[in-house]
Design a protein around this motif. Structure first.
Motif, PDB file in Angstrom:
ATOM      1  N   LEU A   1     -96.840  25.123  64.720  1.00 21.80           N
ATOM      2  CA  LEU A   1     -96.014  24.395  65.680  1.00 21.80           C
ATOM      3  C   LEU A   1     -96.833  24.073  66.922  1.00 21.80           C
ATOM      4  CD1 LEU A   1     -92.679  23.976  66.208  1.00 21.80           C
ATOM      5  CD2 LEU A   1     -93.271  25.615  67.975  1.00 21.80           C
ATOM      6  N   ASN A   2     -96.738  22.825  67.379  1.00 21.94           N
ATOM      7  CA  ASN A   2     -97.413  22.393  68.600  1.00 21.94           C
ATOM      8  C   ASN A   2     -96.469  21.501  69.391  1.00 21.94           C
ATOM      9  OD1 ASN A   2    -100.201  23.398  68.139  1.00 21.94           O
ATOM     10  ND2 ASN A   2    -100.065  22.063  66.365  1.00 21.94           N
ATOM     11  N   SER A   3     -96.640  21.534  70.708  1.00 21.89           N
ATOM     12  CA  SER A   3     -95.880  20.594  71.532  1.00 21.89           C
ATOM     13  C   SER A   3     -96.847  19.909  72.486  1.00 21.89           C
ATOM     14  CB  SER A   3     -94.770  21.307  72.309  1.00 21.89           C
ATOM     15  OG  SER A   3     -95.313  22.201  73.250  1.00 21.89           O
ATOM     16  N   GLY A   4     -96.435  18.757  72.955  1.00 21.20           N
ATOM     17  CA  GLY A   4     -97.272  18.003  73.875  1.00 21.20           C
ATOM     18  C   GLY A   4     -96.427  17.025  74.665  1.00 21.20           C
ATOM     19  N   ALA A   5     -97.038  16.481  75.701  1.00 23.09           N
ATOM     20  CA  ALA A   5     -96.344  15.508  76.547  1.00 23.09           C
ATOM     21  C   ALA A   5     -97.349  14.473  77.020  1.00 23.09           C
ATOM     22  CB  ALA A   5     -95.705  16.207  77.743  1.00 23.09           C
TER      23      ALA A   5
ATOM     24  N   THR B   1     -93.235  15.741  72.671  1.00 24.25           N
ATOM     25  CA  THR B   1     -93.153  15.871  71.213  1.00 24.25           C
ATOM     26  C   THR B   1     -93.320  17.325  70.790  1.00 24.25           C
ATOM     27  OG1 THR B   1     -95.523  15.456  70.975  1.00 24.25           O
ATOM     28  CG2 THR B   1     -94.069  13.548  70.775  1.00 24.25           C
ATOM     29  N   ILE B   2     -92.671  17.642  69.682  1.00 25.79           N
ATOM     30  CA  ILE B   2     -92.887  18.916  68.999  1.00 25.79           C
ATOM     31  C   ILE B   2     -93.276  18.541  67.575  1.00 25.79           C
ATOM     32  CG2 ILE B   2     -91.948  21.116  68.261  1.00 25.79           C
ATOM     33  CD1 ILE B   2     -89.697  20.771  70.237  1.00 25.79           C
TER      34      ILE B   2
ATOM     35  N   LEU C   1     -93.239  20.140  87.448  1.00 24.30           N
ATOM     36  CA  LEU C   1     -93.295  19.145  86.368  1.00 24.30           C
ATOM     37  C   LEU C   1     -93.900  19.724  85.095  1.00 24.30           C
ATOM     38  CD1 LEU C   1     -92.892  16.227  85.405  1.00 24.30           C
ATOM     39  CD2 LEU C   1     -95.186  15.723  86.313  1.00 24.30           C
ATOM     40  N   GLN C   2     -95.006  20.434  85.217  1.00 25.29           N
ATOM     41  CA  GLN C   2     -95.676  20.962  84.025  1.00 25.29           C
ATOM     42  C   GLN C   2     -94.796  21.945  83.237  1.00 25.29           C
ATOM     43  OE1 GLN C   2     -98.304  19.498  82.739  1.00 25.29           O
ATOM     44  NE2 GLN C   2     -98.134  18.166  84.518  1.00 25.29           N
TER      45      GLN C   2
END
Length: 157
Positions: A42-46, A57-58, A92-93
């Motif tokens: 599992l990874n998430s990002g922005a 996104t995940i 924000l982060q």
């Protein structure tokens, strides 16, 4: 004038960005006793789209092996479009790294379950994930990596 500087946070849209389901050993996989080993990545990002819009996104990859054969493979990228404005950088982060993924995860979880069931396999309900803890862990790893990098730079000079 005060309204222009007011903090804004809104979910504009939730969508599936990418999806794949494979059952490479079907129908033979259905004839074996079901004792799967589940591997989850599992990874998430922005990413910032403009001054007020962010895509978060995940992405999950789930591999189920049964009797040493791949029963199924699910790849899913769940995304959300968020409006975020007038939020200080230090807030924000964590919003992008933890709060937004927490909002998206139930949709990803339901989509994974539906894909697996439609693929002919027993339901797969992913356990809840603490994105706040994952974000803090990633932050600590980044800080540690920066500290190690600055230490190695000091010894070179």
């Amino acid at each position: 004038m005060a309204e222009e500087n007011q903090a804004q946070f809104a979910l504009q849209r939730i969508y599936t960005k990418d999806v794949s389901f494979e059952a490479p050993n079907a129908p033979a996989a259905f004839t074996k006793e079901w004792k799967p080993e589940i591997k989850l990545d599992l990874n998430s990002g922005a990413r910032k789209l403009d001054e007020q819009h962010f895509e978060v996104t995940i992405k999950v990859t789930i591999t189920a092996t049964n009797a040493e054969e791949t029963a199924f493979l699910v790849e899913l990228e769940q995304a959300g479009l968020f409006t975020i404005a007038n939020i200080p950088e230090e807030q924000l982060q964590p919003m992008l790294g933890a709060m937004c993924p927490n909002i998206l995860f139930p949709y990803l979880r339901e989509s994974v379950d539906a894909l697996v069931v439609k693929g002919g396999f027993p339901a797969l309900m992913l356990a809840p994930i603490n994105f706040d803890a994952l974000y803090q862990q990633r932050l600590m790893q980044e800080q540690q990596a920066q500290a190690e990098k600055s230490e190695s730079t000091e010894t070179i000079q």
